[in-house]
Design an enzyme around this catalytic site. Structure first.
Site, PDB file in Angstrom:
ATOM      1  CE  LYS A  22      -2.402   2.437   3.766  1.00 23.43           C
ATOM      2  NZ  LYS A  22      -1.247   2.972   4.435  1.00 23.43           N
ATOM      3  CG  ASN A  23       2.303   2.805   3.539  1.00 22.09           C
ATOM      4  OD1 ASN A  23       1.116   3.054   3.274  1.00 22.09           O
ATOM      5  ND2 ASN A  23       2.752   2.708   4.775  1.00 22.09           N
ATOM      6  CB  CYS A 116      -6.169  10.701  10.916  1.00 16.18           C
ATOM      7  SG  CYS A 116      -4.603   9.903  11.101  1.00 16.18           S
ATOM      8  NE  ARG A 121      -0.572  10.662   9.516  1.00 15.72           N
ATOM      9  CZ  ARG A 121      -0.880   9.569   8.813  1.00 15.72           C
ATOM     10  NH1 ARG A 121      -2.032   8.978   8.972  1.00 15.72           N
ATOM     11  NH2 ARG A 121      -0.044   9.074   7.941  1.00 15.72           N
ATOM     12  CG  ASP A 304       2.535   1.885   9.425  1.00 15.71           C
ATOM     13  OD1 ASP A 304       2.186   2.779  10.218  1.00 15.71           O
ATOM     14  OD2 ASP A 304       2.745   2.093   8.213  1.00 15.71           O
ATOM     15  NE  ARG A 396      -6.785   4.374   5.055  1.00 12.58           N
ATOM     16  CZ  ARG A 396      -5.785   4.694   5.883  1.00 12.58           C
ATOM     17  NH1 ARG A 396      -5.974   4.781   7.174  1.00 12.58           N
ATOM     18  NH2 ARG A 396      -4.582   4.955   5.413  1.00 12.58           N
TER      19      ARG A 396
HETATM   20  C1  LIG Z   1       0.876   6.302   2.899  1.00 16.11           C
HETATM   21  C2  LIG Z   1       2.051   6.111   3.781  1.00 16.11           C
HETATM   22  O1  LIG Z   1       3.151   5.861   3.311  1.00 16.11           O
HETATM   23  N1  LIG Z   1       1.842   6.185   5.099  1.00 16.11           N
HETATM   24  C3  LIG Z   1       2.917   5.939   6.008  1.00 16.11           C
HETATM   25  C4  LIG Z   1       3.721   7.206   6.169  1.00 16.11           C
HETATM   26  O2  LIG Z   1       2.838   8.221   6.623  1.00 16.11           O
HETATM   27  P1  LIG Z   1       3.315   9.749   6.590  1.00 16.11           P
HETATM   28  O3  LIG Z   1       4.085   9.984   5.355  1.00 16.11           O
HETATM   29  O4  LIG Z   1       2.107  10.583   6.852  1.00 16.11           O
HETATM   30  O5  LIG Z   1       4.249   9.773   7.857  1.00 16.11           O
HETATM   31  P2  LIG Z   1       5.448  10.754   8.167  1.00 16.11           P
HETATM   32  O6  LIG Z   1       6.723   9.994   8.102  1.00 16.11           O
HETATM   33  O7  LIG Z   1       5.319  11.971   7.326  1.00 16.11           O
HETATM   34  O8  LIG Z   1       5.135  11.160   9.664  1.00 16.11           O
HETATM   35  C5  LIG Z   1       5.967  10.812  10.741  1.00 16.11           C
HETATM   36  C6  LIG Z   1       5.886  11.893  11.815  1.00 16.11           C
HETATM   37  O9  LIG Z   1       6.318  13.131  11.268  1.00 16.11           O
HETATM   38  C7  LIG Z   1       5.371  14.137  11.524  1.00 16.11           C
HETATM   39  N2  LIG Z   1       5.370  15.116  10.399  1.00 16.11           N
HETATM   40  C8  LIG Z   1       5.231  14.679   9.118  1.00 16.11           C
HETATM   41  C9  LIG Z   1       5.202  15.568   8.072  1.00 16.11           C
HETATM   42  C10 LIG Z   1       5.309  16.952   8.347  1.00 16.11           C
HETATM   43  O10 LIG Z   1       5.290  17.803   7.461  1.00 16.11           O
HETATM   44  N3  LIG Z   1       5.446  17.347   9.643  1.00 16.11           N
HETATM   45  C11 LIG Z   1       5.481  16.468  10.687  1.00 16.11           C
HETATM   46  O11 LIG Z   1       5.611  16.863  11.855  1.00 16.11           O
HETATM   47  C12 LIG Z   1       4.040  13.370  11.614  1.00 16.11           C
HETATM   48  O12 LIG Z   1       3.046  14.100  12.310  1.00 16.11           O
HETATM   49  C13 LIG Z   1       4.460  12.114  12.341  1.00 16.11           C
HETATM   50  O13 LIG Z   1       4.489  12.340  13.726  1.00 16.11           O
HETATM   51  O14 LIG Z   1       4.767   6.976   7.099  1.00 16.11           O
HETATM   52  C14 LIG Z   1       4.316   6.648   8.425  1.00 16.11           C
HETATM   53  C15 LIG Z   1       5.529   6.533   9.312  1.00 16.11           C
HETATM   54  O15 LIG Z   1       6.305   5.448   8.959  1.00 16.11           O
HETATM   55  C16 LIG Z   1       3.485   5.371   8.376  1.00 16.11           C
HETATM   56  O16 LIG Z   1       2.931   5.148   9.637  1.00 16.11           O
HETATM   57  C17 LIG Z   1       2.371   5.479   7.347  1.00 16.11           C
HETATM   58  O17 LIG Z   1       1.775   4.210   7.147  1.00 16.11           O
HETATM   59  C1  LIG Z   2      -0.947   4.985   9.103  1.00 12.94           C
HETATM   60  C2  LIG Z   2      -1.045   4.257   7.997  1.00 12.94           C
HETATM   61  O1  LIG Z   2      -1.392   4.708   6.787  1.00 12.94           O
HETATM   62  P1  LIG Z   2      -1.779   6.184   6.302  1.00 12.94           P
HETATM   63  O2  LIG Z   2      -0.529   7.003   6.324  1.00 12.94           O
HETATM   64  O3  LIG Z   2      -2.227   5.949   4.897  1.00 12.94           O
HETATM   65  O4  LIG Z   2      -2.836   6.701   7.237  1.00 12.94           O
HETATM   66  C3  LIG Z   2      -0.747   2.796   7.989  1.00 12.94           C
HETATM   67  O5  LIG Z   2      -0.586   2.240   6.894  1.00 12.94           O
HETATM   68  O6  LIG Z   2      -0.687   2.192   9.073  1.00 12.94           O
END
Ligand SMILES: CC(=O)N[C@H]1[C@@H](OP(=O)(O)OP(=O)(O)OC[C@H]2O[C@@H](n3ccc(=O)[nH]c3=O)[C@H](O)[C@@H]2O)O[C@H](CO)[C@@H](O)[C@@H]1O
Ligand SMILES: C=C(OP(=O)(O)O)C(=O)O
Length: 419
Positions: A22-23, A116, A121, A304, A396
């Site tokens: 998925k990711n 969420c 996030r 995850d 999802r």
């Molecule tokens: C679709 C996908 O690939 N989802 C994955 C992706 O989510 P996602 O890309 O949203 O996760 P991030 O690595 O960006 O987030 C990690 C942390 O960084 C923080 N943050 C992020 C961006 C930003 O601009 N500012 C900030 O503070 C977030 O709030 C969180 O606490 O990586 C996460 C961390 O491995 C996984 O749990 C999700 O499954």
């Molecule tokens: C947090 C997850 O996904 P998403 O970033 O798509 O919410 C997940 O795959 O566990």
């Protein structure tokens, strides 16, 4: 509203095949917006999130043709640069179209994704990167607009190795003028898969899988055919399912290296794990030992997989400490597990899990995707019947989860309920 009904007690046996990640597939579908040529993606999992991101890119002008496990995408013209709210609201990953839109059309308008169940996030790191690439950021009417005639390569330091920000910025920089260096980049395998896809389209990106990624912008990208990597989190979920029920299962279609942080912890807990070239055999028949876990960006233990491991440790002989460092609110499953007899105390960012001899079936609710998976695992091991609600979260990100578990001998059914 559908529910999953699990009757616990069966140990799992047989072979299960893991689907595409998925990711990895979500950013790759977003990246297909970067080219006017056709791309074919293979090993596509059947997930609600995949359907949602396809709807997003269709709204933007993509022609999407979906077959069994394969998608053909072509985007000869972008029809609009405003991402549709109804899908961005459903799925945070749709924010990943911002980089490609900005790079190809010079403008992107995104509804603010909001928080969420697992945390607030924010998207500040994405925006900081777009600004460094020369984009002007405008806020208003619940949206963020980014504008730049042509992005210009730059040096970007990420305060945290955000997976999504790294992906968005790589995609934006791939069509920018000149070179971009992203420092403190995320190193997740899904980023390597995205970069392999982009490089096959003609991008010039080096360093994916390390903390420093260098992108040499090119004027255009072409089409390609790409097979998505296997889903390490789905694979990890099956490994933990066997850890909690006992049994002997071959988890097929895995890249063992991607699962090292999970397999290391399962071995520490007393589960037998045998790594083959493209599969992992997992078996367990004895008491589980407690282990301590701290979630970290890759190659650390994945957030995850935290909920699924928590379910397993509820039945360990002793006390485990689980520390969540990636998301600030990712323990919602603890209260649901407690309904099933688990003993868990949350102290700030740490969950103290005191093992109990058995769990008992109960009505529970999935609060997010992996929380849902954790409740399925707990239900498989619990005495009696567990009824899991809000399973749209599970749909999802898991491709036919109950069908795959039934193939291993689990008693799990989907039932429609009148609400
Ligand atoms: C679709 C996908 O690939 N989802 C994955 C992706 O989510 P996602 O890309 O949203 O996760 P991030 O690595 O960006 O987030 C990690 C942390 O960084 C923080 N943050 C992020 C961006 C930003 O601009 N500012 C900030 O503070 C977030 O709030 C969180 O606490 O990586 C996460 C961390 O491995 C996984 O749990 C999700 O499954
Ligand atoms: C947090 C997850 O996904 P998403 O970033 O798509 O919410 C997940 O795959 O566990």
């Amino acid at each position: 509203m559908e529910k999953l009904i699990v009757r616990g007690g069966a140990s799992l046996r047989g072979t299960v095949k893991v689907s595409g990640a998925k990711n990895a597939v979500l950013p790759i579908i977003a990246a297909s917006l970067l080219s006017e040529c056709a791309c074919t993606l293979q090993d596509i999992p059947n997930l609600a999130d995949v359907a949602s991101i396809c709807r997003v890119i269709e709204k933007l002008g993509a022609r999407v043709c979906r077959g069994d496990k394969e998608i053909n995408i072509s985007v000869p013209d972008l029809k609009q640069v405003e991402a549709p709210y109804e899908y961005v609201r459903l799925m945070r990953a749709s924010f990943l179209v911002m980089g490609p839109l900005l790079a190809r059309a010079g403008r992107a308008v995104m509804p603010l994704p909001g928080g969420c169940a697992i945390g607030t996030r924010p998207i500040d790191l994405h925006l900081k990167g777009f600004k460094a690439l020369g984009a002007k950021i405008i806020y208003g009417h619940g949206c963020i607009e980014a504008v730049a005639e042509r992005l210009k390569g730059s040096q970007i330091y990420l305060d945290f190795p955000s997976v999504g920000a790294t992906e968005n910025l790589i995609m934006a920089a791939s069509l920018a003028r000149g070179a971009t260096v992203i420092e403190n980049a995320a190193e997740e395998p899904e980023i390597v898969d995205l970069v392999n896809f982009l490089n096959a389209m003609g991008a010039r990106i080096k360093g994916a899988g390390t903390k420093i990624i260098r992108v040499e912008g090119v004027p255009r990208l072409s089409g390609t055919v790409h097979t998505v990597i296997p889903d390490r989190i789905e694979a990890g979920t099956f490994l933990t399912a066997v850890a909690i029920t006992g049994g002997d299962v071959l988890v097929d279609n895995v890249i063992c290296d991607h699962l090292k942080p999970v397999t290391a912890k399962l071995r520490e807990a007393g589960v037998r794990v045998e790594e083959n070239e493209n599969s992992i055999r997992v078996s367990s028949d004895s008491e589980l030992q407690p282990v301590d876990i701290k979630t970290m960006p890759y190659p650390g233990f994945p957030t995850d997989m935290q909920a699924q491991l928590m379910a397993v440790l509820c039945l360990a002989r002793g006390t485990s400490m689980i520390t969540e460092t990636v998301f600030e609110n990712r323990f919602m499953h603890a209260n649901e597990l407690k309904r099933m007899g688990a003993r868990i105390k949350i102290e700030g960012r740490t969950a103290v899990v005191q093992g109990v001899p058995r769990l008992t079936g109960a009505p529970v609710k999935a609060t997010d995707l992996r929380a849902g998976a954790a409740l399925v695992l707990a239900g498989l091991a619990a005495e009696g019947r567990t009824e899991i609600g809000n399973i749209f979260h599970i749909d999802r990100g898991y491709d036919r989860l109950e069908e795959k578990l039934r193939g291993l001998g689990a008693d799990i059914q989907r039932s429609a309920v009148v609400s």
